[in-house]
Scaffold this active site. Structure first.
Site, PDB file in Angstrom:
ATOM      1  N   HIS A  28       0.864  -1.017   0.192  1.00 21.26           N
ATOM      2  CA  HIS A  28       0.142   0.089   0.104  1.00 21.26           C
ATOM      3  C   HIS A  28       1.063   1.238  -0.010  1.00 21.26           C
ATOM      4  O   HIS A  28       2.144   1.120   0.641  1.00 21.26           O
ATOM      5  CB  HIS A  28      -0.900  -0.106   1.378  1.00 21.26           C
ATOM      6  CG  HIS A  28      -1.781   1.093   1.277  1.00 21.26           C
ATOM      7  ND1 HIS A  28      -1.661   2.275   1.855  1.00 21.26           N
ATOM      8  CD2 HIS A  28      -3.259   0.928   1.143  1.00 21.26           C
ATOM      9  CE1 HIS A  28      -2.817   2.936   1.832  1.00 21.26           C
ATOM     10  NE2 HIS A  28      -3.944   2.176   1.449  1.00 21.26           N
ATOM     11  N   GLN A  61      -4.431  -4.516   7.232  1.00 21.58           N
ATOM     12  CA  GLN A  61      -5.869  -5.639   6.801  1.00 21.58           C
ATOM     13  C   GLN A  61      -5.836  -7.044   7.587  1.00 21.58           C
ATOM     14  O   GLN A  61      -6.620  -7.843   7.176  1.00 21.58           O
ATOM     15  CB  GLN A  61      -5.594  -5.820   5.282  1.00 21.58           C
ATOM     16  CG  GLN A  61      -5.735  -4.676   4.493  1.00 21.58           C
ATOM     17  CD  GLN A  61      -7.101  -4.173   4.435  1.00 21.58           C
ATOM     18  OE1 GLN A  61      -8.234  -4.835   4.801  1.00 21.58           O
ATOM     19  NE2 GLN A  61      -7.191  -2.824   4.071  1.00 21.58           N
ATOM     20  N   ASP A 100       3.200  -4.146   8.283  1.00 16.21           N
ATOM     21  CA  ASP A 100       1.682  -3.483   7.949  1.00 16.21           C
ATOM     22  C   ASP A 100       0.523  -4.398   8.121  1.00 16.21           C
ATOM     23  O   ASP A 100       0.153  -5.207   7.322  1.00 16.21           O
ATOM     24  CB  ASP A 100       1.800  -2.537   6.582  1.00 16.21           C
ATOM     25  CG  ASP A 100       0.406  -2.194   6.005  1.00 16.21           C
ATOM     26  OD1 ASP A 100      -0.260  -2.084   6.964  1.00 16.21           O
ATOM     27  OD2 ASP A 100       0.310  -1.639   4.995  1.00 16.21           O
ATOM     28  N   LYS A 134     -10.622   0.242  10.858  1.00 17.84           N
ATOM     29  CA  LYS A 134     -10.745  -0.785   9.982  1.00 17.84           C
ATOM     30  C   LYS A 134     -11.339  -2.096  10.750  1.00 17.84           C
ATOM     31  O   LYS A 134     -11.668  -3.055  10.373  1.00 17.84           O
ATOM     32  CB  LYS A 134      -9.375  -1.150   9.157  1.00 17.84           C
ATOM     33  CG  LYS A 134      -9.185  -0.090   7.991  1.00 17.84           C
ATOM     34  CD  LYS A 134      -8.184  -0.823   7.151  1.00 17.84           C
ATOM     35  CE  LYS A 134      -7.345   0.250   6.317  1.00 17.84           C
ATOM     36  NZ  LYS A 134      -8.113   0.923   5.280  1.00 17.84           N
ATOM     37  N   CYS A 165      -4.616   2.516  -3.646  1.00 22.55           N
ATOM     38  CA  CYS A 165      -3.425   2.855  -3.093  1.00 22.55           C
ATOM     39  C   CYS A 165      -2.354   2.022  -3.142  1.00 22.55           C
ATOM     40  O   CYS A 165      -1.555   1.761  -2.142  1.00 22.55           O
ATOM     41  CB  CYS A 165      -3.558   3.390  -1.517  1.00 22.55           C
ATOM     42  SG  CYS A 165      -4.692   4.678  -1.292  1.00 22.55           S
TER      43      CYS A 165
END
Lengths: 406, 138
Positions: free
Chosen positions: A118, A198, A195, A221, A361
């Protein structure tokens, strides 16, 4: 289905909009009522600044804020003093880039990323590379959208000082074997950043088992409010790290011309934090843990397999991206014939289906896939099979509408 | 399906699949780029001015049906217009798309895009080429 229906009842926006099929949870999740109530309750009964008031209300606010930190620590299997509240995963990654990267990277040092990152895990490193003279390299991806680890030995040169990778792709759904890569990278002396934007909302994460040094995720999220996210850092690494932002609450002693800084995590929380948002994020984390992250992950994976099977069998014009393994998250990026993603998304909206269209993104990834834009449908714990059915049926109508132009 | 029917008409889809004035313009005197960073769509507009008049207009880029068709029809319309006429058309087009004004007759077949006003998420697509025009001439 009974349990899923009960979960849906927890989400006021979903209950209030039976016409809407919300398939954009990878962008931001809907919020359970307990989170909305926590925000209001905080302002009604607990509002004061944290870590400074000499009165009971401030102590209560501090208590609530620190309780939230404990909940987030429990969510990812960390120690409380390793949880830094930030705005979102983007800010968490920038914190690492500026506090660690800027001070530790030298010209010729290498930063290893991947082609499926991302922009939040690309642009901060571009900025740091520009200032330090470090060089950015990327792990390529395979045609089916997994990290190509065949050349990893060659990529992991002694010059690699930092490896920063996405845990679960926001486009491909791929769950990357970060523990395996982290072990190799740490052997070579590189710092490992993950990261988790998600992954943390969707599956059980145990940061210690990942073997990383940093793990970044957003609260919004996972059903929390916008404005509160988390950077987890291994305490020994945090202790060595200079502050990113300076100001109140992060100091030990301040003189006119210099200052000393307090311990982590407060060292990295300059100024008044997003207190109510952090408290509500703690409630969101508790909500997810009550349902069970394992169960949410199972639900995501099951829905994805169901949707992919229907698309394969009934819509040959639809091209989906990402691996066909069972171990992928609740995200499906796709294109329909030669149609542009935006036109497909607009058409789907006419049937009440909310999806995202664009590069999500992840421009380098789309370049690699050879498409300018994809449509993305993403699921969460409240998404039902019936919603997937409505999406697939709408997609058929869209295909028929544009048939001549496919 | 009515909004889709209204918007994605033959005219629009024809311009999308077979855009007019598509390609580089040798001898362009004005060259401007319109970007939509949120989706990656791009339009590069090239004009050849003769004095105050747009002698030729061409564009390249990648985009959805709405942005491509809008740029295609726009370049058709621009040829032979003066700079001030072109800027007025841009105003009229944006009034139709952003504010929902009824299409000025001067916009010709661009009126097929009037429905975009009801799709706020697509306003940027329709205006992509026009922003490049304003950037170039404004």
């Amino acid at each position: 289905m009974g349990r899923l229906e009960a979960i849906r009842q927890d989400f006021p926006l979903i209950v209030g909009r039976p016409d809407l099929v919300y398939l954009d949870s990878a962008a931001t999740a809907q919020k359970p009522a307990v989170v909305l109530e926590a925000l209001q309750q905080f302002y009604l009964h607990t509002n004061a600044n944290v870590h400074r008031g000499a009165y009971a209300l401030s102590m209560r606010a501090t208590q609530a804020y620190e309780d939230a930190r404990r909940s987030l620590a429990r969510l990812v299997g960390a120690q409380e003093n390793e949880i830094i509240f930030v705005r979102n995963a983007t800010e968490a990654l920038n914190l690492v880039a500026y506090a660690w990267g800027l001070h530790n990277l030298k010209p010729g040092d290498e930063i290893l990323l991947s082609e499926m990152e991302h922009h939040a895990n690309l642009v901060p490193w571009h900025l740091i590379a520009g200032q330090t003279g470090a060089v950015i390299k990327a792990i390529p991806i395979t045609p089916d959208g997994r990290l190509d680890l065949d050349g990893l030995d060659i990529l992991l040169t002694p010059k690699v000082r930092l490896v920063s990778l996405v845990h679960a792709s926001n486009v491909l759904g791929t769950l990357n074997p970060v523990a395996q890569i982290a072990a190799l990278a740490r052997d070579k002396g590189a710092l490992v950043v993950v990261d988790g934007a998600q992954s943390a909302p969707h599956l059980p994460v145990r940061v210690k088992e990942l073997g990383a040094d940093f793990f970044a995720f957003s609260g919004h999220k996972m059903g929390g409010p916008t404005g509160a996210g988390v950077l987890w850092g291994r305490y020994e690494v945090l202790q060595q790290l200079p502050p990113f932002l300076g100001g109140g609450e992060m100091i030990n002693e301040v003189f006119v011309d210099h200052s000393t800084y307090t311990k982590p995590p407060q060292r990295f929380e300059a100024g008044t934090p997003a207190i109510a948002e952090a408290v509500a994020l703690g409630v969101a984390a508790e909500y997810l843990m009550n349902i069970g992250l394992e169960r949410i992950w199972e639900h995501d994976r099951e829905l994805v397999q169901y949707a992919l099977t229907r698309l394969d069998q009934e819509l040959p014009e639809v091209c989906t991206y990402g691996p066909r393994t069972a171990d992928r998250g609740g995200v499906i990026a796709f294109t329909v014939g030669g149609l542009h993603a935006h036109d497909v998304a607009t058409a789907l909206e006419q049937y009440g289906i909310a999806v995202r269209a664009g590069h999500h993104c992840a421009q380098p990834l789309h370049r690699k896939l050879g498409v300018a834009a994809t449509v993305r449908a993403s699921f969460y714990l409240y998404t039902t099979h019936e919603e997937v059915d409505r999406w697939v049926e709408a997609l058929k109508k869209v295909r028929d509408f544009f048939k001549v132009w496919l | 399906m009515s909004l889709l029917d209204e918007l994605y008409r033959e005219t629009l889809l024809h311009h999308y699949k077979h855009p007019h004035n598509f390609g580089e313009l040798a001898g362009a005197t004005v060259d401007a780029q319109g970007d939509n960073p949120s989706c990656g769509d791009q339009v590069r507009l090239m004009l050849r001015l003769e004095g105050d008049t747009i002698a030729q207009a061409r564009f390249v880029g990648q985009g959805c049906a709405i942005s491509t068709a809008s740029a295609s029809m726009m370049t058709d319309l621009l040829e032979g217009k003066t700079i001030s006429q072109a800027l007025r058309l841009a105003q009229q087009f944006k009034a139709m798309i952003v504010e929902g004004s009824s299409p000025s007759p001067e916009l010709g077949e661009l009126s097929v895009l009037a429905g975009v006003h009801q799709l706020p998420a697509r306003v940027k697509c329709a205006t992509l080429g026009w922003n490049a025009l304003e950037e170039a001439l404004g």
